[in-house]
Design an enzyme around this catalytic site. Structure first.
Site, PDB file in Angstrom:
ATOM      1  N   GLU A   1       0.819  -1.206   0.000  1.00  0.00           N
ATOM      2  CA  GLU A   1       0.000   0.000   0.000  1.00  0.00           C
ATOM      3  C   GLU A   1       0.853   1.256   0.000  1.00  0.00           C
ATOM      4  O   GLU A   1       0.496   2.245  -0.648  1.00  0.00           O
ATOM      5  CB  GLU A   1      -0.947   0.002   1.207  1.00  0.00           C
ATOM      6  CG  GLU A   1      -2.003  -1.107   1.179  1.00  0.00           C
ATOM      7  CD  GLU A   1      -1.470  -2.476   1.566  1.00  0.00           C
ATOM      8  OE1 GLU A   1      -0.369  -2.532   2.170  1.00  0.00           O
ATOM      9  OE2 GLU A   1      -2.132  -3.483   1.286  1.00  0.00           O
TER      10      GLU A   1
ATOM     11  N   HIS B   1     -11.939  -5.438   8.089  1.00  0.00           N
ATOM     12  CA  HIS B   1     -12.647  -5.236   6.824  1.00  0.00           C
ATOM     13  C   HIS B   1     -13.888  -4.378   7.074  1.00  0.00           C
ATOM     14  O   HIS B   1     -14.896  -4.531   6.410  1.00  0.00           O
ATOM     15  CB  HIS B   1     -13.054  -6.574   6.195  1.00  0.00           C
ATOM     16  CG  HIS B   1     -11.897  -7.446   5.837  1.00  0.00           C
ATOM     17  ND1 HIS B   1     -11.268  -8.253   6.746  1.00  0.00           N
ATOM     18  CD2 HIS B   1     -11.241  -7.620   4.660  1.00  0.00           C
ATOM     19  CE1 HIS B   1     -10.277  -8.896   6.145  1.00  0.00           C
ATOM     20  NE2 HIS B   1     -10.236  -8.529   4.879  1.00  0.00           N
TER      21      HIS B   1
END
Lengths: 434, 368
Positions: free
Chosen positions: B102, B172
């Site tokens: 990322e 999540h």
């Protein structure tokens, strides 16, 4: 290429089934530099040359893949066959079968909406049991998420595993995490988190702490995937492990895919293993579908880690036979033929079974019974897990801190007051009373 | 035979009970209120939010030859399928997978934008954006300032699926807008559905500052609207008043807007009052004018977000509202949010700021 010769191979003494491990010292040879002396910069000791020379991934031979068994489960070189007792070998096999049956049933149960998520381990069972058998149960495990076979081998029960997937009141993780986020202090297996590679520098830090314990006989093993190896944390872990002399086994499960991303889009160069020598880490690459090859490599790596307080990197090559998870349909990015080919040709369970049969340790009759027993255990356990309530809802607020601060206590009270009035709108009977 | 039949009935009851429990547990926690008004004239198509985002990126790639789209698993469409078909349409050099990193994705995007390209970077889950925090906070947000205005990375838009999805657990489900709202130099946008998503994403892409576009992932498939086919933008920094009322001002963004719309209906039915509902749409900059005008009118304010209470973006809103509307306030500003705990898996229905919790707070607010 002169540099090719710079990759030396040596044998570790003290282990009967010696494993070839690549030296970390891949220094170019000095032969071309007749007229030059060795430079001693703070950042590198190397010869001067007068001809500009670039090196690339083709300057070196690929790091070879060590294996003990061929795809028929036959020992290729008898010197390399580890001396593992019959009971241990059979236990390794039983764990693989249990794992595979558990995967089958829990995957299906997600499809039926009984659990919210699952990840199978197909194709990597050999890495789990091969490494777990070579470690001491006291060695500390930092895992990614596809290593539940290690826990099974260490004695975590199917019940505990299934309870975690259901997040019920007997889930050791108290229902807080998604399915497959296992952890067990008792089994020296640090609880998983979903972010990738975060466990890697942590594992190195843990290894450093163990090293400082008087008469330490424990090492750390850190499992991670080919995708996670691209994270910044992975590089940090390699570099910290090497520079801070940590007794750790960095165990890469290279199964070819990070969700949909194939390794050719994940890295260039010679895989994850080639980063080991570059950072000063003893490194070997093994066939991850061969439990005995994994076993030998981990034994040797563990010996090195504890004897010298140094890291070792093992890259176990395998193929992710299942989808990434229940949220994934891998046929969107790879062919069924490819999957079937690997599952048929290099099936870790099959080849290990054939090995055991050849040794006379196993037969078709026992296998049938084992498969059934493994299946029945999971089904029975699931039926029990389904009946169990979820943990008391106040568990949601516990363990945020060691002692619950007043601000969170206030929020517990607020929810309590809310439920006293609006409780009928929540499935409160699914939670266990306090 | 009778015994067998009754066993079957028992079994059926058990199954029904079990399914009911699961549906209570796994069903989404809100009713979706679609936008019925298109922001521009012309042809519309039924799209869910995933398709509307896909459409906005399609338009961008079509019209802007410098535009590229990338991230983990983007080549085959991304794990939420927002990039579906775009690699086939625009080629592998414009829509591509990155290695799994990322910080790399964010930094790479900053570089692209610095060199004049339009970069749409996808972070697979907002929960995984934190390795990129340094690149976003110290680099993207400060690029123009630190160079005296010589360089900028306004061409960068970072997209990330966020918020609750019913079974996402700790990693999540998070809504990280407040972390980034503390960073001058960024723009942060959260759409509530397909029409907003398309218009806001096209604005972010063309915006002269780096943007963080947080997509409530539960809306990807559950939210359907008639979305204009043509190119259009919605202004960043502008809130929308979705319901007009005088009893209280209810503020949210993303999925939570729909919870508050239902609360507004319930308030009308059960309390006999009309409340105003505002979708903030932009977190940074946020629309002080619309919000404060509304609160001055209603005298009561409830802010709701999924992220935890402490230092959630509601805190910033509440502080500004009490500064600007102090003499108009009839009651303390109410915040109904996720609790100060990590986002839990099986406790999600009790963690979220449900319509019932919002109702209870609204009731107290009105009766203060």
């Amino acid at each position: 290429m002169a540099l090719k010769a710079g990759v030396r191979v040596f044998r570790l003494n003290g282990l009967r089934p010696a494993v070839r491990l690549l030296s970390t010292h891949t220094r170019p040879e000095v032969q071309n530099a007749q007229n030059s002396k060795v430079a001693e910069f703070p950042g590198a000791r190397a010869p001067y040359i007068s001809e500009l020379k670039f090196v690339s991934e083709t300057s070196y031979d690929p790091i070879p893949i060590y294996r003990v068994l061929d795809h028929n489960g036959e020992v290729i070189d008898s010197k390399e066959e580890p001396a593992i007792e019959k009971d241990t070998l059979v236990n390794m096999y039983k764990t693989m079968v249990q794992l595979s049956q558990m995967d089958k049933i829990l995957y299906e149960s997600q499809r039926q909406g009984r659990i919210s998520f699952y990840m199978t381990n197909y194709g990597e069972e050999g890495i789990h049991v091969g490494s777990a058998a070579a470690l001491s149960p006291s060695d500390l495990v930092f895992a990614q998420y596809r290593e539940v076979g290690v826990l099974l081998y260490r004695g975590m029960t199917v019940t505990e595993i299934v309870n975690q997937c259901y997040g019920n009141c007997e889930d050791p993780g108290k229902g807080r995490q998604m399915p497959v986020h296992y952890g067990s202090k008792q089994h020296n297996f640090v609880t998983l988190s979903s972010p990738l590679a975060t466990q890697m520098p942590q594992a190195v830090g843990a290894a450093y702490a163990l090293k400082r314990v008087p008469n330490n006989d424990r090492c750390v093993i850190c499992y991670f995937g080919d995708g996670a190896a691209s994270e910044g944390d992975a590089h940090a872990a390699f570099n910290f492990a090497a520079t801070l002399d940590c007794p750790i086994i960095l165990m890469c499960r290279n199964n070819g895919y990070a969700i949909s991303t194939p390794t050719r889009e994940q890295y260039r160069g010679d895989g994850v293993a080639s980063r080991g020598p570059a950072l000063g880490i003893l490194t070997a690459r093994v066939d991850g579908t061969d439990p005995l090859a994994v076993y030998n490599a981990i034994r040797a790596a563990r010996d090195h880690a504890l004897r010298h307080n140094r890291p070792a990197l093992i890259e176990a090559m395998s193929y992710r036979v299942g989808h990434h998870s229940t949220s994934d349909d891998s046929t969107a990015y790879r062919s069924l033929e490819e999957i079937q080919k690997w599952n048929n040709d290099e099936n870790p369970i099959q080849k290990f079974k054939m090995y055991l049969e050849r040794k006379g340790y196993w037969d078709a009759g026992s296998d049938e019974a084992l498969q059934k027993e493994a299946r029945d255990l999971v089904v029975k356990t699931m039926q029990q897990a389904e009946k169990k309530q979820l943990p008391p809802w106040k568990e949601m607020f516990e363990d945020v801190y060691h002692d619950m601060p007043p601000r969170i206590q206030k929020q517990v009270k607020e929810l309590e007051d809310h439920l006293a009035v609006y409780g009928e709108h929540y499935a409160l009977d699914t939670f266990k009373p306090e | 035979m009778t015994a067998l039949a009754s066993r079957n009935v028992n079994f059926l009851t058990k199954i029904v009970k079990c399914v009911n429990n699961y549906s209570k547990r796994l069903s989404s926690h809100f009713i979706y209120f679609p936008d019925n008004e298109a922001p521009v004239e012309g042809e519309t198509n039924k799209m869910n939010m995933m398709q509307a985002i896909n459409n906005a990126m399609d338009i961008t790639l079509q019209n802007d030859p410098t535009a590229v789209l990338f991230g983990e698993d983007v080549a085959f469409g991304g794990v939420f399928r927002c990039a579906l078909g775009l690699q086939e349409k625009y080629g592998k050099d414009r829509v591509f997978n990155t290695p799994l990193c990322e910080q790399g994705i964010a930094g790479f995007g900053i570089g692209l934008a610095t060199a004049g390209a339009t970069a749409i970077a996808e972070i697979q889950f907002a929960d995984y954006i934190f390795p990129a925090f340094d690149q976003i906070v110290n680099e993207a947000a400060k690029a123009r300032y630190r160079s005296g205005g010589q360089f900028d990375c306004g061409g960068l838009t970072i997209r990330a699926p966020c918020s609750a999805v019913g079974h996402g657990g700790l990693y999540h489900s998070q809504s990280p807008e407040a972390f980034f709202a503390h960073v001058p130099g960024l723009k942060i946008v959260v759409p509530r559905g397909p029409i907003a998503a398309k218009g806001l994403l096209l604005s972010c892409v063309r915006e002269r500052d780096p943007c963080l576009f947080l997509e409530p992932k539960i809306l990807y498939r559950s939210a359907n609207e008639m979305v204009p086919v043509d190119d259009y933008t919605l202004p960043i920094g502008k809130a929308q008043v979705l319901r007009e009322g005088d009893a209280a001002t209810l503020i949210a963004w993303g999925t939570q807007v729909h919870v508050l719309l239902e609360v507004a209906d319930m308030a009308k039915e059960k309390l006999g009052v009309n409340v105003e509902v505002i979708d903030l749409m932009s977190i940074l900059p946020w629309d002080e004018e619309t919000v404060c005008n509304s609160v001055k009118k209603t005298g009561r304010c409830l802010i709701s977000h999924e992220a935890p209470l402490t230092s959630g973006f509601g805190a910033e809103l509440a502080a500004t509202i009490q500064e600007e509307c102090f003499l108009h306030l009839e009651a303390p500003i109410s915040r109904v949010t996720g609790w100060d705990a990590p986002f839990p898996h099986v406790f999600e229905p009790l963690y979220l700021p449900t319509k019932w919790r919002c109702m209870q707070h609204l009731h107290q607010l009105i009766n203060y």
